[in-house]
Design a protein around this motif. Structure first.
Motif, PDB file in Angstrom:
ATOM      1  N   ASP A  18     -71.158  29.853 -80.778  1.00  0.00           N
ATOM      2  CA  ASP A  18     -72.507  30.108 -80.248  1.00  0.00           C
ATOM      3  C   ASP A  18     -73.130  31.281 -80.992  1.00  0.00           C
ATOM      4  O   ASP A  18     -72.918  32.438 -80.641  1.00  0.00           O
ATOM      5  N   ASN A  23     -76.845  28.528 -85.144  1.00  0.00           N
ATOM      6  CA  ASN A  23     -75.415  28.524 -85.483  1.00  0.00           C
ATOM      7  C   ASN A  23     -75.178  28.622 -86.985  1.00  0.00           C
ATOM      8  O   ASN A  23     -74.353  27.907 -87.563  1.00  0.00           O
ATOM      9  N   ALA A  53     -70.030  23.324 -80.308  1.00  0.00           N
ATOM     10  CA  ALA A  53     -71.006  24.385 -80.522  1.00  0.00           C
ATOM     11  C   ALA A  53     -72.077  24.324 -79.447  1.00  0.00           C
ATOM     12  O   ALA A  53     -72.453  23.234 -78.991  1.00  0.00           O
ATOM     13  N   ASN A  59     -73.860  23.285 -86.564  1.00  0.00           N
ATOM     14  CA  ASN A  59     -73.642  24.365 -87.525  1.00  0.00           C
ATOM     15  C   ASN A  59     -74.658  24.251 -88.650  1.00  0.00           C
ATOM     16  O   ASN A  59     -74.887  23.161 -89.176  1.00  0.00           O
TER      17      ASN A  59
END
Length: 252
Positions: A18, A23, A53, A59
Motif C-alpha cells: 500500500d 503503488n 495490493a 503496482n
C-alpha cells in the motif's frame, strides 16, 4: 501505508502493498516487500503466500519521482538502490519457499511485471492490464518476467511499443489462472491459495524447489543482465532525457 502481512486463513499469508496513490514503490519499499515475502515463506505454518495490493492498481513500478529528486551522483545512488531493491523483491517472490499467488487489479506495470512474472500463479480482476512502459520512462528491464507471461514475439512487441495486455488476453495465453470481477479478486486468490495450502507443508516446499530447479531460465541472472543496459542508458544521459520528458508530460 507500506507493506503489511496478515493471515486470513490457516496456512495462508497475505502480503499487502500500500503505497498511495499508485503503488509506485520507493527503494525501501522494494526491500520491505522482499523481507515480508521471505519471512512468510520461512514460516513453517505457511503453505501459500498471496501477494496483493491496496488501491486502484497493483503496482506502477519504481517511484520515478524519488530518482528525479536526486542530482548528480545521488541520482546514480537512487538508480542503483531501485535496481537492487527490485531484484531482491523479484527474487523473494521466485525463491519463496512456498507458492506465491499474485492478486492483480488495475494496472500492473514495470516492477509489477517482475513480481507477477515470478509468482507461481496469477488471479486477476477483469480491469487488470499488464505492461512494461520502460522505454517511455528512460529505463529497461523485466523483459525476463514479461517473457514468462506471453509468447516471445508478443513480449517483444509489447516491450518495444510500451503497450499493455489485458487480464483476458493473458488468461488466453495461460499465464493468468482466473479472471474475476474486481470485487471478487481477493476471495478468488484466497480460494486458490486455500487449495494449495491444504497440501502437505513439507511436500509443497519440495514441489516449489523442484519446479524452480527445472526452470529453463535463471531469472535472477537474466534480470541482472538486463540491468546492465539500464545502467548504460543512464550513464549515456539518454535515460535522464527520456525521464525528464515523461515528467513534463505527466504535469501537462
Amino acid at each position: 501505508m507500506g507493506v503489511s502481512t496478515s493471515s486470513p486463513d490457516k496456512g495462508i499469508a497475505l502480503v499487502t502493498v500500500d503505497f498511495p496513490p499508485v503503488n509506485a514503490l520507493p527503494v525501501q519499499g522494494w526491500y520491505d516487500l522482499a523481507d515480508a515475502v521471505r519471512t512468510a515463506g520461512r514460516d513453517p505454518e505457511i503453505r501459500c503466500v498471496v501477494l496483493a495490493a491496496a488501491g486502484r492498481g497493483f503496482n506502477a513500478g519504481v517511484d520515478i519521482k524519488e530518482m528525479q529528486r536526486e542530482h548528480g551522483s545521488g541520482r546514480h545512488s537512487a538508480l542503483i538502490g531501485a535496481n537492487h531493491g527490485c531484484a531482491e523483491a523479484f527474487a523473494a517472490v521466485y525463491e519463496c519457499e512456498v507458492p506465491v499467488v499474485a492478486a492483480v487489479q488495475g494496472f500492473c506495470l514495470g516492477g509489477g511485471i517482475g513480481l507477477v512474472g515470478n509468482a507461481d500463479a496469477i488471479v486477476a480482476a477483469d480491469d487488470a492490464t499488464f505492461g512494461l512502459p520502460e522505454l517511455d520512462r528512460g529505463a529497461l528491464g523485466a523483459a525476463t518476467h514479461l517473457a514468462r507471461l506471453v509468447p516471445q514475439h508478443l513480449m517483444r512487441a509489447l516491450y518495444y511499443t510500451s503497450r499493455t495486455a489485458t487480464a483476458a488476453e493473458l488468461h488466453a495465453h495461460g499465464s493468468v489462472w482466473k479472471v474475476v470481477p474486481r470485487e471478487e479478486l481477493l476471495d478468488a486468490a484466497l480460494e486458490l491459495a486455500g487449495e494449495i495450502a491444504r497440501k502437505d507443508g513439507y511436500l509443497i516446499r519440495l514441489a516449489k524447489a523442484a519446479i524452480n530447479g527445472i526452470d529453463p531460465v535463471d531469472v535472477r541472472r537474466s534480470y541482472r543482465f538486463e540491468q546492465g543496459f539500464t545502467f548504460e542508458a543512464n550513464l549515456s544521459g539518454v535515460a535522464d532525457r527520456v525521464r525528464d520528458t515523461f515528467g513534463k508530460e505527466r504535469q501537462a
